[in-house]
Scaffold this motif. Structure first.
Motif, PDB file in Angstrom:
ATOM      1  N   GLN A  39       0.845  -1.188   0.000  1.00  0.00           N
ATOM      2  CA  GLN A  39       0.000   0.000   0.000  1.00  0.00           C
ATOM      3  C   GLN A  39       0.877   1.234   0.000  1.00  0.00           C
ATOM      4  O   GLN A  39       1.657   1.463   0.928  1.00  0.00           O
ATOM      5  N   LYS A  43      -3.052   5.443  -1.695  1.00  0.00           N
ATOM      6  CA  LYS A  43      -3.568   4.422  -2.609  1.00  0.00           C
ATOM      7  C   LYS A  43      -4.147   3.249  -1.827  1.00  0.00           C
ATOM      8  O   LYS A  43      -3.860   3.062  -0.648  1.00  0.00           O
ATOM      9  N   GLU A  44      -4.951   2.451  -2.524  1.00  0.00           N
ATOM     10  CA  GLU A  44      -5.514   1.267  -1.902  1.00  0.00           C
ATOM     11  C   GLU A  44      -4.465   0.163  -1.815  1.00  0.00           C
ATOM     12  O   GLU A  44      -3.508   0.124  -2.589  1.00  0.00           O
TER      13      GLU A  44
END
Length: 123
Positions: A39, A43-44
């Motif tokens: 990660q 961001k995811e």
């Protein structure tokens, strides 16, 4: 209680290598699969690589295929991620994860997670 502990992260120059380790303890079952996710800030969490614990079958995201290698040592209950040809875009917090059943690669399918180890690649 299952515990996953990552190690091996650090700061490396672009093109360099790192080897991450994930030590598992408290396992009262044989996991179907273990995986690495990462990660980046803002961001995811995304899938990186997966290995089936019994057979050692591997699967990689397109972004790391050919550069990263996932492996495991069943006797040591430890999983590894050899990362070569690192790029600045690989900078992220890397997590190891385990699942009791199935071998999918979605984040929500994994039941057990480590705390993460930071990988920073400078340009």
């Amino acid at each position: 209680q299952v515990q996953l502990v990552e190690s091996g992260g650090g700061l490396v120059q672009s093109g360099g290598s790192l080897r991450l380790s994930c030590a598992a303890s408290g396992l009262t079952f044989c996991p179907a699969a273990m995986a690495w996710f990462r990660q980046a800030p803002g961001k995811e969490r995304e899938f990186v690589a997966r290995i089936t614990w019994s057979g050692g079958d591997t699967f990689y995201s397109n972004s790391v295929k050919g550069r990263f290698t996932i492996s495991r040592d069943k006797a040591k209950n430890t999983m590894y991620l050899q990362m070569n040809s690192l790029k600045p875009e690989d900078t992220a917090l890397f997590y190891c994860a385990a699942r009791k059943y199935g071998t999918g690669i979605r984040v929500y399918e994994y039941n057990y997670w480590g705390q993460g180890t930071q990988v920073t690649v400078s340009s």
